[in-house]
Write a protein that holds these residues in place. Structure first.
Motif, PDB file in Angstrom:
ATOM      1  N   GLU A 241       0.856  -1.181   0.000  1.00  0.00           N
ATOM      2  CA  GLU A 241       0.000   0.000   0.000  1.00  0.00           C
ATOM      3  C   GLU A 241       0.891   1.229   0.000  1.00  0.00           C
ATOM      4  O   GLU A 241       2.072   1.156   0.385  1.00  0.00           O
ATOM      5  CB  GLU A 241      -0.930   0.018   1.216  1.00  0.00           C
ATOM      6  CG  GLU A 241      -0.197   0.084   2.546  1.00  0.00           C
ATOM      7  CD  GLU A 241      -1.152   0.074   3.736  1.00  0.00           C
ATOM      8  OE1 GLU A 241      -1.530   1.184   4.181  1.00  0.00           O
ATOM      9  OE2 GLU A 241      -1.485  -1.021   4.203  1.00  0.00           O
ATOM     10  N   GLU A 242       0.351   2.356  -0.436  1.00  0.00           N
ATOM     11  CA  GLU A 242       1.147   3.588  -0.455  1.00  0.00           C
ATOM     12  C   GLU A 242       1.373   4.104   0.956  1.00  0.00           C
ATOM     13  O   GLU A 242       0.467   4.085   1.792  1.00  0.00           O
ATOM     14  CB  GLU A 242       0.442   4.667  -1.285  1.00  0.00           C
ATOM     15  CG  GLU A 242       0.802   4.629  -2.748  1.00  0.00           C
ATOM     16  CD  GLU A 242       0.535   5.962  -3.437  1.00  0.00           C
ATOM     17  OE1 GLU A 242      -0.068   6.857  -2.823  1.00  0.00           O
ATOM     18  OE2 GLU A 242       0.938   6.080  -4.607  1.00  0.00           O
ATOM     19  N   LEU A 243       2.586   4.554   1.192  1.00  0.00           N
ATOM     20  CA  LEU A 243       2.918   5.193   2.467  1.00  0.00           C
ATOM     21  C   LEU A 243       2.915   6.694   2.208  1.00  0.00           C
ATOM     22  O   LEU A 243       3.954   7.321   1.993  1.00  0.00           O
ATOM     23  CB  LEU A 243       4.294   4.720   2.939  1.00  0.00           C
ATOM     24  CG  LEU A 243       4.642   4.975   4.406  1.00  0.00           C
ATOM     25  CD1 LEU A 243       3.780   4.116   5.319  1.00  0.00           C
ATOM     26  CD2 LEU A 243       6.110   4.667   4.664  1.00  0.00           C
ATOM     27  N   TYR A 244       1.720   7.247   2.210  1.00  0.00           N
ATOM     28  CA  TYR A 244       1.559   8.646   1.803  1.00  0.00           C
ATOM     29  C   TYR A 244       1.523   9.552   3.029  1.00  0.00           C
ATOM     30  O   TYR A 244       0.884   9.237   4.036  1.00  0.00           O
ATOM     31  CB  TYR A 244       0.276   8.812   0.999  1.00  0.00           C
ATOM     32  CG  TYR A 244       0.031  10.226   0.529  1.00  0.00           C
ATOM     33  CD1 TYR A 244       0.779  10.757  -0.518  1.00  0.00           C
ATOM     34  CD2 TYR A 244      -0.933  11.021   1.139  1.00  0.00           C
ATOM     35  CE1 TYR A 244       0.568  12.055  -0.952  1.00  0.00           C
ATOM     36  CE2 TYR A 244      -1.156  12.322   0.709  1.00  0.00           C
ATOM     37  CZ  TYR A 244      -0.406  12.833  -0.337  1.00  0.00           C
ATOM     38  OH  TYR A 244      -0.613  14.118  -0.751  1.00  0.00           O
ATOM     39  N   ALA A 245       2.230  10.661   2.947  1.00  0.00           N
ATOM     40  CA  ALA A 245       2.217  11.647   4.032  1.00  0.00           C
ATOM     41  C   ALA A 245       2.095  13.027   3.410  1.00  0.00           C
ATOM     42  O   ALA A 245       3.034  13.531   2.805  1.00  0.00           O
ATOM     43  CB  ALA A 245       3.493  11.541   4.866  1.00  0.00           C
ATOM     44  N   LYS A 246       0.934  13.625   3.531  1.00  0.00           N
ATOM     45  CA  LYS A 246       0.664  14.911   2.901  1.00  0.00           C
ATOM     46  C   LYS A 246       1.397  16.044   3.625  1.00  0.00           C
ATOM     47  O   LYS A 246       1.424  16.091   4.850  1.00  0.00           O
ATOM     48  CB  LYS A 246      -0.836  15.182   2.895  1.00  0.00           C
ATOM     49  CG  LYS A 246      -1.244  16.425   2.122  1.00  0.00           C
ATOM     50  CD  LYS A 246      -2.763  16.574   2.101  1.00  0.00           C
ATOM     51  CE  LYS A 246      -3.177  17.803   1.297  1.00  0.00           C
ATOM     52  NZ  LYS A 246      -4.645  17.967   1.274  1.00  0.00           N
ATOM     53  N   GLY A 247       1.950  16.975   2.861  1.00  0.00           N
ATOM     54  CA  GLY A 247       2.632  18.126   3.461  1.00  0.00           C
ATOM     55  C   GLY A 247       3.338  18.946   2.406  1.00  0.00           C
ATOM     56  O   GLY A 247       3.786  18.426   1.392  1.00  0.00           O
ATOM     57  N   LEU A 248       3.447  20.264   2.636  1.00  0.00           N
ATOM     58  CA  LEU A 248       4.144  21.148   1.701  1.00  0.00           C
ATOM     59  C   LEU A 248       5.641  20.882   1.698  1.00  0.00           C
ATOM     60  O   LEU A 248       6.209  20.459   2.711  1.00  0.00           O
ATOM     61  CB  LEU A 248       3.907  22.612   2.090  1.00  0.00           C
ATOM     62  CG  LEU A 248       2.558  23.251   1.730  1.00  0.00           C
ATOM     63  CD1 LEU A 248       2.497  24.661   2.295  1.00  0.00           C
ATOM     64  CD2 LEU A 248       2.369  23.277   0.216  1.00  0.00           C
ATOM     65  N   VAL A 249       6.283  21.157   0.556  1.00  0.00           N
ATOM     66  CA  VAL A 249       7.740  21.045   0.505  1.00  0.00           C
ATOM     67  C   VAL A 249       8.347  22.073   1.455  1.00  0.00           C
ATOM     68  O   VAL A 249       7.751  23.109   1.753  1.00  0.00           O
ATOM     69  CB  VAL A 249       8.274  21.255  -0.927  1.00  0.00           C
ATOM     70  CG1 VAL A 249       7.719  20.207  -1.868  1.00  0.00           C
ATOM     71  CG2 VAL A 249       7.965  22.642  -1.431  1.00  0.00           C
ATOM     72  N   LEU A 250       9.539  21.780   1.945  1.00  0.00           N
ATOM     73  CA  LEU A 250      10.205  22.673   2.883  1.00  0.00           C
ATOM     74  C   LEU A 250      10.620  23.968   2.189  1.00  0.00           C
ATOM     75  O   LEU A 250      11.112  23.956   1.064  1.00  0.00           O
ATOM     76  CB  LEU A 250      11.448  21.991   3.459  1.00  0.00           C
ATOM     77  CG  LEU A 250      11.220  20.668   4.210  1.00  0.00           C
ATOM     78  CD1 LEU A 250      12.549  20.091   4.678  1.00  0.00           C
ATOM     79  CD2 LEU A 250      10.281  20.864   5.401  1.00  0.00           C
ATOM     80  N   GLY A 251      10.413  25.086   2.875  1.00  0.00           N
ATOM     81  CA  GLY A 251      10.883  26.367   2.377  1.00  0.00           C
ATOM     82  C   GLY A 251       9.841  27.224   1.694  1.00  0.00           C
ATOM     83  O   GLY A 251      10.146  28.328   1.252  1.00  0.00           O
TER      84      GLY A 251
END
Length: 337
Positions: A241-251
């Motif tokens: 299964e996908e190990l997805y973690a939503k979040g904006l790129v750093l910076g």
């Protein structure tokens, strides 16, 4: 410089005269040796023609005017060539200087990567990270605390070359400076994001996934910052299964928050973290599908974690004709059965 050129004139005239008299291989050898001196003294091609013309006029004072004129014509041609040649040499010198800088930066990058993978009795870890060229935009990091918890980061710097290497050094030392939060994925990414936002140029960004494995309860906690989703392999169901973690790129913005996820890791289960060079592996037919990647991993799932990543890398490299088009990093953490 004038004295040096006069000396070269005398030497050239002597070598030419000897060759015209004897016409043997020795004369040609002396000519080759003289050409090395020409390069050492940075004598231009048109100056070599001038040396030849001066010598010929001494040996053949009755040289027809047409022959003299032809040498004058050749001299004009070589002046243009000489300018282009000197420009070429200048570019080559700059290229060598740049290559030296790149080699220094590439060697510096290697010092940022972990010298060894932390060892935990219940965990089998495999890592491979291969740059597409001398400089890599990929970075990974491991840390182990006093409770044997393992922290693991995988990052992709959107940018190449020396700036990426400098950015990588900043990430490493920023992570090392946050020991009390390094095993708390959400908090660590929030702190790193502030560092990146303050110190990295607006045209450079960093994607990252950071996770913490607690061997006491066999939980994997993780957060993502715009990074390529990994995979989770379930041993009982023999499925991914996908190990997805939503979040904006750093910076991007200073006050970004990062959601923390977690998985209960059962015996035989394993976590796959990767860079986009893995999932965006390009072949003549286009990008490979994520399903194809999981088939590769599944094919070698019976092997130790390090052998899995080595074999998967070989398959991906083979698909690309053994010429990587992007940096490639792959990490597997498996709970031992």
């Amino acid at each position: 410089m004038a004295d040096s050129f006069s000396l070269m004139q005398e030497q050239y005239a002597k070598i030419l005269q000897t060759y015209l008299q004897e016409k043997n291989e020795t004369g040609l050898y002396h000519a080759q040796q003289f050409s090395k001196k020409v390069l050492e003294h940075q004598i231009s091609p048109e100056e070599v023609v001038s040396l030849h013309l001066d010598a010929i006029e001494k040996f053949f004072p009755d040289l027809p005017q047409g022959a003299r004129d032809s040498f004058e014509f050749l001299l004009e041609v070589m002046m243009g060539y000489g300018m282009a040649y000197r420009e070429h040499q200048s570019l080559r010198d700059k290229q060598k200087e740049l290559e030296t800088e790149i080699n220094v930066a590439a060697n510096m990058q290697q010092t940022f990567l972990p010298k060894e993978i932390p060892s935990v009795d219940s965990l089998d870890v495999g890592v491979i990270s291969v740059p597409a060229s001398k400089m890599s935009g990929d970075y990974y990091h491991f840390v182990k605390d006093e409770n044997n918890c393992i922290g693991v980061a995988i990052a992709d710097i959107i940018g190449k070359g020396v700036p990426a290497a400098l950015c990588m050094s900043m990430i490493k030392y920023a992570m090392d400076s946050l020991p009390e939060q390094r095993l708390q994925p959400g908090a660590l990414l929030e702190n790193l994001n502030r560092v990146v936002e303050q110190n990295v140029a607006s045209n450079m960004f960093i994607t990252m996934m950071y996770g913490s494995y607690d061997p006491r309860v066999h939980h994997f906690y993780y957060s993502g910052a715009g990074h390529e989703p990994g995979f989770y392999y379930n041993y009982k169901t023999d499925s991914f299964e996908e190990l997805y973690a939503k979040g904006l790129v750093l910076g991007i913005t200073r006050d970004t928050t990062f959601r923390e996820y977690h998985k209960k890791v059962e015996p035989g289960d394993f976590i796959v973290l990767l860079s986009d060079g893995v999932t965006e592996c390009r072949t003549d037919e286009g990008f490979i599908e994520r399903e194809e990647l999981t088939r590769f991993i599944h094919q070698y799932k019976h092997l130790p974690a390090q052998e899995i990543v080595n074999n998967v890398f070989y398959q991906l490299e083979k698909l690309q004709g053994f010429q990587l088009r992007d940096d490639l990093s792959l990490i597997i953490l498996r709970r031992k059965v």
